[in-house]
Structure formats: structure tokens, C-alpha cells
Design a protein around this motif. Structure first.
Motif, PDB file in Angstrom:
ATOM      1  N   GLN A 101       3.961   3.597   6.319  1.00  0.00           N
ATOM      2  CA  GLN A 101       4.813   3.526   7.511  1.00  0.00           C
ATOM      3  C   GLN A 101       4.580   2.233   8.291  1.00  0.00           C
ATOM      4  N   LEU A 104       6.421  -0.532   6.584  1.00  0.00           N
ATOM      5  CA  LEU A 104       7.862  -0.470   6.784  1.00  0.00           C
ATOM      6  C   LEU A 104       8.260  -0.926   8.184  1.00  0.00           C
ATOM      7  N   PHE A 109      12.258  -1.590  10.029  1.00  0.00           N
ATOM      8  CA  PHE A 109      12.942  -0.301   9.942  1.00  0.00           C
ATOM      9  C   PHE A 109      12.650   0.535  11.185  1.00  0.00           C
ATOM     10  N   GLU A 113      14.204   5.730   9.665  1.00  0.00           N
ATOM     11  CA  GLU A 113      14.217   5.084   8.348  1.00  0.00           C
ATOM     12  C   GLU A 113      12.807   4.984   7.777  1.00  0.00           C
ATOM     13  N   THR A 114      11.855   4.656   8.646  1.00  0.00           N
ATOM     14  CA  THR A 114      10.471   4.532   8.215  1.00  0.00           C
ATOM     15  C   THR A 114       9.958   5.844   7.631  1.00  0.00           C
ATOM     16  N   ARG A 116      11.723   8.384   6.395  1.00  0.00           N
ATOM     17  CA  ARG A 116      12.441   8.730   5.162  1.00  0.00           C
ATOM     18  C   ARG A 116      11.973   7.886   3.986  1.00  0.00           C
ATOM     19  N   LEU A 117      11.880   6.571   4.168  1.00  0.00           N
ATOM     20  CA  LEU A 117      11.487   5.675   3.082  1.00  0.00           C
ATOM     21  C   LEU A 117      10.043   5.929   2.653  1.00  0.00           C
ATOM     22  N   ASP A 120       9.972   9.067   0.520  1.00  0.00           N
ATOM     23  CA  ASP A 120      10.559   8.787  -0.793  1.00  0.00           C
ATOM     24  C   ASP A 120       9.556   8.074  -1.692  1.00  0.00           C
ATOM     25  N   ALA A 121       8.867   7.076  -1.152  1.00  0.00           N
ATOM     26  CA  ALA A 121       7.900   6.305  -1.941  1.00  0.00           C
ATOM     27  C   ALA A 121       6.715   7.166  -2.347  1.00  0.00           C
ATOM     28  N   SER A 153       8.372   0.833  -1.289  1.00  0.00           N
ATOM     29  CA  SER A 153       8.883   1.638  -0.172  1.00  0.00           C
ATOM     30  C   SER A 153      10.110   1.022   0.494  1.00  0.00           C
ATOM     31  N   HIS A 154      10.222  -0.300   0.545  1.00  0.00           N
ATOM     32  CA  HIS A 154      11.379  -0.927   1.206  1.00  0.00           C
ATOM     33  C   HIS A 154      12.526  -1.208   0.235  1.00  0.00           C
ATOM     34  N   HIS A 155      12.460  -0.589  -0.967  1.00  0.00           N
ATOM     35  CA  HIS A 155      13.494  -0.703  -1.998  1.00  0.00           C
ATOM     36  C   HIS A 155      13.761  -2.164  -2.376  1.00  0.00           C
TER      37      HIS A 155
END
Length: 317
Positions: A101, A104, A109, A113-114, A116-117, A120-121, A153-155
Motif C-alpha cells: 500500500q 502504491l 493512487f 485504488e490502493t 483494491r490494487l 489483487d497483487a 501491484s501498479h499493473h
């Protein structure tokens, strides 16, 4: 910048010297989307290439672009690149979730968004259950995976992984390899360095072999093997009469060595023309009734290709 370069990682005649010590020399590469593995022993220049891609060091000579972005533009580059180094470096007392986090937030972010991402990661590296624990209590393999989670994490469009399989148990290693393959198929540029040669052979779309700072071969494993036909190919034959087979194959100009196996049931052939050797075996089976149990290439993998190219003593050819 050409449209082709906009979609590739490009090295143009790149050299890097650390004083009088060579890092890499005269490197020319075009890396496309998919999984590319940099293969070589320690000190060969793999990490130098990765640090050049990410802008952590600058080339002595030559030019580099990553999807059309020069490494001298760190803010632009950071948006498209994720880098997972092989060394641990964590703030004290931070949890796995906080580690991602905080990263991110540095990318700008917002809170939603932080969260969620980060989740996901964590899920992609199978660390959701351990995310609330302090990283200081993680095993080496878990620390490796949390750094991988941060890197994706930041795609990013480009993922650079320095020895990402070190320290992983077999289950985590298999999961990581599956993730790398999936990311490559999704269109990401995944660049991996490794000396675990049989593993990168299985997951790589392209392999770059590097020795003593020089690129000695690149491409798909079968293509690289074809390009080095001056190096004999090894074929293992298991049969009931290896001595007779050895005497017959030695009469062929393309056979440079025939070595009996210790159990007396096999023979290792080194040939400069595998097709001719297979034709000879067919004739021996049909005409002489020779009983052949198995025939298999003994070196059609990245480890043997690498040994052929650099020599068993590690010298560059």
C-alpha cells in the motif's frame, strides 16, 4: 522513435564499465512482449542489464529505450516498469499489506485504488492470509513473493525480475512460474534473470545467453540450438549392442565421439548432423536387426546450449 521501438525494450550498442571493470559490452537487443530470460552465471552481466533497463545505472555508451521511454526519464519509466530485485530491503515493523500500500501511494493512487490494487497483487502471489503479518516474520520465500506482489501491484507493462525463483519451495516456485507465463500471455514484457536453466527453458518465449558481459546467443531454444551447428549435438542411445553400434557410427564423418555408458547398455553419441545419424540408426534396425530400446537427445535444452556456447570452463567463445 519508431512504432516498433514503442512496443519493445531496445538496447543499441550499449556498454557499461565500472571504472576499468566490464559490466556489459556492445549489447544490441530487441525484447518483445512475453517472457524473456537472461541466462548466465554469476557475474555475467544479467543484473547490470536489468539495472540499465530501470535507470538505476546509466550506460557508458549506447542508447536504451523501454517502450519508447528513456531510462533517464524516471517518472515516466516508473509508471510502466515493475522491478523485483534479488535482495531484501524492508522498513522495520511493516506488514506485507502495508508494504504494498505504501508503494502504491507513492504512485499517486487514492485510498480506494490502493486497497483494491494491493489485494489483487496479494492474491496473485497467494499471500492474502499472511498480508497482516510483519514481513520480519516471513520466510525467505514469502519475502520473495511479497516483493513480487509489490512489483506487479501498479499493473506495469514491463516486469523485470532478478533471480525471482531463489528461495522458493517447489509449490511456490511452480505457482510463480505459472504467474510469469500468464503475465507474458496477457501481453506484458516479463524479463527474468536466472541460472536455474531447466526452469527458464520451460517458461521462456525467448532466451538471451550472456557470458562475461557479452550476449553470446538469443532467440528461442530450438533456434539457438540450430544456430550453433558447429557444436556437436549429443544423442543417447540405449541398446543391446552398444559396442557394435559404436564401431558402426565411428565410420561416419559426422560422428565426433561415441562414449559407452557405465552400465554397458547405452552409448552417448556426439554428431554434427543429427539427421544423418538418425538415418543410420534406421538402416541398422532394418538391415542388421539391431535392437534399439530408446533414442533421445541428451542436450536439447538451455543448459547444454549454454555450455556449448560458453565452454565448460565458463570462457566466452
Amino acid at each position: 522513435m519508431s512504432g516498433q521501438a514503442q512496443n519493445r525494450i531496445v538496447f543499441e550498442n550499449v556498454s557499461k564499465f565500472y571504472g576499468e571493470v566490464l559490466g556489459v559490452n556492445r549489447v544490441n537487443l530487441l525484447l518483445s512482449a512475453g517472457v524473456t530470460s537472461l541466462v548466465g552465471p554469476n557475474g555475467s552481466g544479467k543484473t547490470t542489464l536489468m539495472n540499465l533497463m530501470t535507470g538505476l545505472i546509466r550506460p557508458t555508451n549506447g542508447a536504451i529505450s523501454v517502450l519508447g521511454i528513456a531510462p533517464s526519464e524516471p517518472e515516466k519509466l516508473a509508471r510502466v516498469v515493475g522491478y523485483c530485485t534479488q535482495f531484501d530491503s524492508f522498513p522495520p515493523s511493516v506488514t506485507g499489506r502495508e508494504f504494498i500500500q505504501d508503494w502504491l501511494r507513492l504512485h499517486g493512487f487514492n485510498h480506494q485504488e490502493t486497497s483494491r490494487l494491493a489485494e489483487d497483487a496479494l492474491a496473485r502471489v497467494e499471500l492474502t492470509e499472511a498480508a497482516g503479518r510483519k514481513i520480519a516474520g516471513y520466510s525467505k520465500g514469502m519475502r520473495q513473493r511479497i516483493r513480487l506482489a509489490q512489483a506487479i501491484s501498479h499493473h506495469p507493462t514491463v516486469l523485470i525480475l532478478d533471480e525471482p525463483l531463489n528461495g522458493l519451495d517447489p509449490k511456490a516456485r511452480a505457482a510463480s512460474m505459472a504467474l510469469f507465463e500468464a503475465l507474458g500471455k496477457e501481453g506484458m514484457h516479463v524479463v527474468i534473470s536466472s541460472h536455474i536453466l531447466h526452469e527458464v527453458d520451460r517458461i521462456s518465449d525467448e532466451v538471451v545467453l550472456i557470458s562475461s558481459g557479452y550476449i553470446v546467443a538469443e532467440g528461442k531454444i530450438p533456434d539457438v540450438r540450430t544456430e550453433v551447428k558447429e557444436h556437436p549435438m549429443q544423442i543417447l542411445v540405449r541398446c543391446s549392442q552398444p559396442g557394435m553400434l559404436a564401431s558402426r557410427v565411428f565410420a561416419q564423418n559426422h560422428v565426433v565421439e561415441a562414449k559407452l555408458q557405465n552400465d554397458g547398455r547405452g552409448i552417448l553419441i556426439r554428431t554434427t548432423n543429427a539427421d544423418e545419424f538418425y538415418s543410420l540408426l534406421n538402416r541398422l534396425i532394418v538391415e542388421d536387426g539391431m535392437q534399439i530400446e530408446t533414442v533421445a537427445p541428451a542436450d536439447d535444452d538451455v543448459n547444454s546450449v549454454y555450455q556449448y556456447l560458453i565452454g565448460s570452463d565458463g570462457e566466452r567463445i
